[in-house]
Design a protein around this motif. Structure first.
Motif, mmCIF file in Angstrom:
data_model
loop_
_atom_site.group_PDB
_atom_site.id
_atom_site.type_symbol
_atom_site.label_atom_id
_atom_site.label_comp_id
_atom_site.label_asym_id
_atom_site.label_seq_id
_atom_site.Cartn_x
_atom_site.Cartn_y
_atom_site.Cartn_z
ATOM 1 N N HIS A 1 -81.803 -3.203 66.458
ATOM 2 C CA HIS A 1 -82.973 -2.484 65.944
ATOM 3 C C HIS A 1 -84.075 -3.472 65.600
ATOM 4 O O HIS A 1 -84.872 -3.230 64.724
ATOM 5 C CB HIS A 1 -82.613 -1.682 64.686
ATOM 6 C CG HIS A 1 -81.568 -0.657 64.910
ATOM 7 N ND1 HIS A 1 -81.794 0.513 65.591
ATOM 8 C CD2 HIS A 1 -80.249 -0.631 64.561
ATOM 9 C CE1 HIS A 1 -80.681 1.221 65.643
ATOM 10 N NE2 HIS A 1 -79.732 0.552 65.025
ATOM 11 N N GLY A 2 -84.096 -4.608 66.286
ATOM 12 C CA GLY A 2 -85.038 -5.676 65.980
ATOM 13 C C GLY A 2 -86.479 -5.293 66.246
ATOM 14 O O GLY A 2 -86.783 -4.204 66.739
ATOM 15 N N GLY A 3 -87.370 -6.211 65.933
ATOM 16 C CA GLY A 3 -88.794 -5.969 66.049
ATOM 17 C C GLY A 3 -89.356 -6.167 67.438
ATOM 18 O O GLY A 3 -90.526 -5.926 67.658
ATOM 19 N N TYR A 4 -88.548 -6.590 68.395
ATOM 20 C CA TYR A 4 -89.040 -6.834 69.748
ATOM 21 C C TYR A 4 -88.846 -5.616 70.633
ATOM 22 O O TYR A 4 -87.812 -4.955 70.581
ATOM 23 C CB TYR A 4 -88.322 -8.025 70.390
ATOM 24 C CG TYR A 4 -88.593 -9.333 69.695
ATOM 25 C CD1 TYR A 4 -89.847 -9.931 69.762
ATOM 26 C CD2 TYR A 4 -87.599 -9.966 68.969
ATOM 27 C CE1 TYR A 4 -90.103 -11.130 69.122
ATOM 28 C CE2 TYR A 4 -87.839 -11.170 68.324
ATOM 29 C CZ TYR A 4 -89.097 -11.742 68.406
ATOM 30 O OH TYR A 4 -89.343 -12.916 67.775
ATOM 31 N N GLU A 5 -89.823 -5.332 71.452
ATOM 32 C CA GLU A 5 -89.714 -4.258 72.438
ATOM 33 C C GLU A 5 -88.888 -4.787 73.608
ATOM 34 O O GLU A 5 -89.061 -5.924 74.036
ATOM 35 C CB GLU A 5 -91.102 -3.823 72.917
ATOM 36 C CG GLU A 5 -91.966 -3.220 71.827
ATOM 37 C CD GLU A 5 -91.411 -1.903 71.313
ATOM 38 O OE1 GLU A 5 -90.872 -1.115 72.100
ATOM 39 O OE2 GLU A 5 -91.510 -1.666 70.089
ATOM 40 N N ARG B 1 -84.541 -2.238 77.859
ATOM 41 C CA ARG B 1 -83.289 -1.491 77.708
ATOM 42 C C ARG B 1 -82.779 -1.637 76.284
ATOM 43 O O ARG B 1 -83.081 -2.600 75.607
ATOM 44 C CB ARG B 1 -82.171 -1.891 78.617
ATOM 45 C CG ARG B 1 -82.146 -2.909 79.394
ATOM 46 C CD ARG B 1 -81.176 -3.307 80.387
ATOM 47 N NE ARG B 1 -81.857 -4.503 80.823
ATOM 48 C CZ ARG B 1 -81.391 -5.441 81.514
ATOM 49 N NH1 ARG B 1 -80.178 -5.388 81.913
ATOM 50 N NH2 ARG B 1 -82.077 -6.462 81.843
ATOM 51 N N THR B 2 -81.992 -0.681 75.882
ATOM 52 C CA THR B 2 -81.432 -0.693 74.536
ATOM 53 C C THR B 2 -80.209 -1.593 74.520
ATOM 54 O O THR B 2 -79.304 -1.437 75.342
ATOM 55 C CB THR B 2 -81.062 0.741 74.099
ATOM 56 O OG1 THR B 2 -82.237 1.558 74.224
ATOM 57 C CG2 THR B 2 -80.573 0.770 72.676
ATOM 58 N N LEU B 3 -80.200 -2.524 73.576
ATOM 59 C CA LEU B 3 -79.166 -3.551 73.518
ATOM 60 C C LEU B 3 -78.190 -3.289 72.384
ATOM 61 O O LEU B 3 -78.583 -3.031 71.249
ATOM 62 C CB LEU B 3 -79.823 -4.923 73.309
ATOM 63 C CG LEU B 3 -78.896 -6.132 73.238
ATOM 64 C CD1 LEU B 3 -78.204 -6.366 74.582
ATOM 65 C CD2 LEU B 3 -79.693 -7.369 72.836
ATOM 66 N N GLY B 4 -76.926 -3.351 72.702
ATOM 67 C CA GLY B 4 -75.867 -3.335 71.711
ATOM 68 C C GLY B 4 -75.257 -4.717 71.643
ATOM 69 O O GLY B 4 -75.278 -5.465 72.632
ATOM 70 N N THR B 5 -74.725 -5.076 70.495
ATOM 71 C CA THR B 5 -74.134 -6.402 70.314
ATOM 72 C C THR B 5 -72.736 -6.277 69.743
ATOM 73 O O THR B 5 -72.522 -5.555 68.765
ATOM 74 C CB THR B 5 -74.993 -7.252 69.347
ATOM 75 O OG1 THR B 5 -76.310 -7.344 69.877
ATOM 76 C CG2 THR B 5 -74.424 -8.639 69.174
ATOM 77 N N VAL B 6 -71.795 -6.971 70.366
ATOM 78 C CA VAL B 6 -70.462 -7.144 69.798
ATOM 79 C C VAL B 6 -70.512 -8.489 69.092
ATOM 80 O O VAL B 6 -70.766 -9.516 69.708
ATOM 81 C CB VAL B 6 -69.368 -7.127 70.886
ATOM 82 C CG1 VAL B 6 -68.018 -7.533 70.317
ATOM 83 C CG2 VAL B 6 -69.294 -5.752 71.539
ATOM 84 N N SER B 7 -70.314 -8.463 67.768
ATOM 85 C CA SER B 7 -70.482 -9.707 67.020
ATOM 86 C C SER B 7 -69.168 -10.393 66.674
ATOM 87 O O SER B 7 -69.152 -11.584 66.428
ATOM 88 C CB SER B 7 -71.285 -9.457 65.739
ATOM 89 O OG SER B 7 -70.717 -8.419 64.989
#
Length: 177
Positions: A79-83, A86-92
Motif C-alpha cells: 500500500h506504498g506511496g508509489y504508483e 500492477r498490484t504487488l503482494g509481498t511474502v516477508s
C-alpha cells in the motif's frame, strides 16, 4: 487450503502470538548462518508486536501438526506511496522447523499466502532470500520465482580496522590528492 499429509495451514490467532514469535526467532537465528544481521532474541519484543498486528490483519498463517505450530508465512499487500502498473503482494517471512523440511509444508504455506494475496487483489508477488541461502533460493525457483532485483552490500571499516591510511586506499583503487 491444500495441506501436507498431517499438517494443515490456518490463520494465526491471538492464542498463537507467543508460538509464532518463537518461530520467527528460530528463523532469525537460522538466517545468521547465511549472513543476516538481524538479532534474533534482541528483536523478540518488536516481533511479538508485529505478530499480534499480523494476526489482526489476517496476514500470518501457521502450519500446524495437530496443535503444534511447525511453520509460518507472513505476507502483505503493498500500500506504498508509489504508483505501479500492477498490484504487488509481498511474502516477508516463510519458515518451517528444520526437522519438518522436505515434507511439502513450505510449499503449502507459500501456496496459501499466494492465494490470500491474489484474493486481496495482488497480481505479482515479491519476496526476498539471502544470497547465501542456496536452499531457499532453489525452493523459490521451483515455485516459479525469478530474480527481479539484486541488493548489494558493503561492510564499512570502523576505527581500528587499519583502513584509514589514504595511500593504502589509493593502492586499492581509491583516489587521493
Amino acid at each position: 487450503m491444500p495441506d501436507s499429509d498431517e499438517v494443515r495451514v490456518t490463520p494465526a490467532t491471538a492464542d498463537d502470538v507467543d508460538a509464532a514469535t518463537d518461530l520467527w526467532v528460530a528463523l532469525a537465528e537460522s538466517q545468521r548462518d547465511h549472513g543476516s544481521t538481524l538479532l534474533a532474541s534482541g528483536n523478540r519484543g518488536a516481533v511479538r508486536e508485529w505478530v499480534a498486528r499480523s494476526v489482526v490483519t489476517g496476514e500470518l498463517l501457521l502450519a500446524r501438526d495437530g496443535d503444534e505450530p511447525v511453520g509460518f508465512v507472513s505476507f502483505t499487500l503493498e500500500h506504498g506511496g508509489y504508483e505501479r502498473d500492477r498490484t504487488l503482494g509481498t511474502v516477508s517471512n516463510l519458515f518451517v522447523v528444520p526437522e519438518r523440511r522436505g515434507e511439502g509444508i513450505g510449499g503449502d504455506l507459500l501456496d496459501a499466502a499466494e492465494r490470500a494475496l491474489r484474493e486481496s487483489g495482488a497480481e505479482t508477488v515479491a519476496l526476498e532470500a539471502l544470497a547465501a541461502n542456496d536452499r531457499a533460493r532453489e525452493f523459490y525457483a521451483t515455485h516459479g520465482y525469478e530474480l527481479h532485483r539484486v541488493e548489494l552490500q558493503k561492510r564499512l571499516p570502523t576505527d581500528g580496522d587499519g583502513d584509514d591510511d589514504p595511500d593504502e586506499s589509493a593502492s586499492r583503487g581509491g583516489q587521493s590528492d
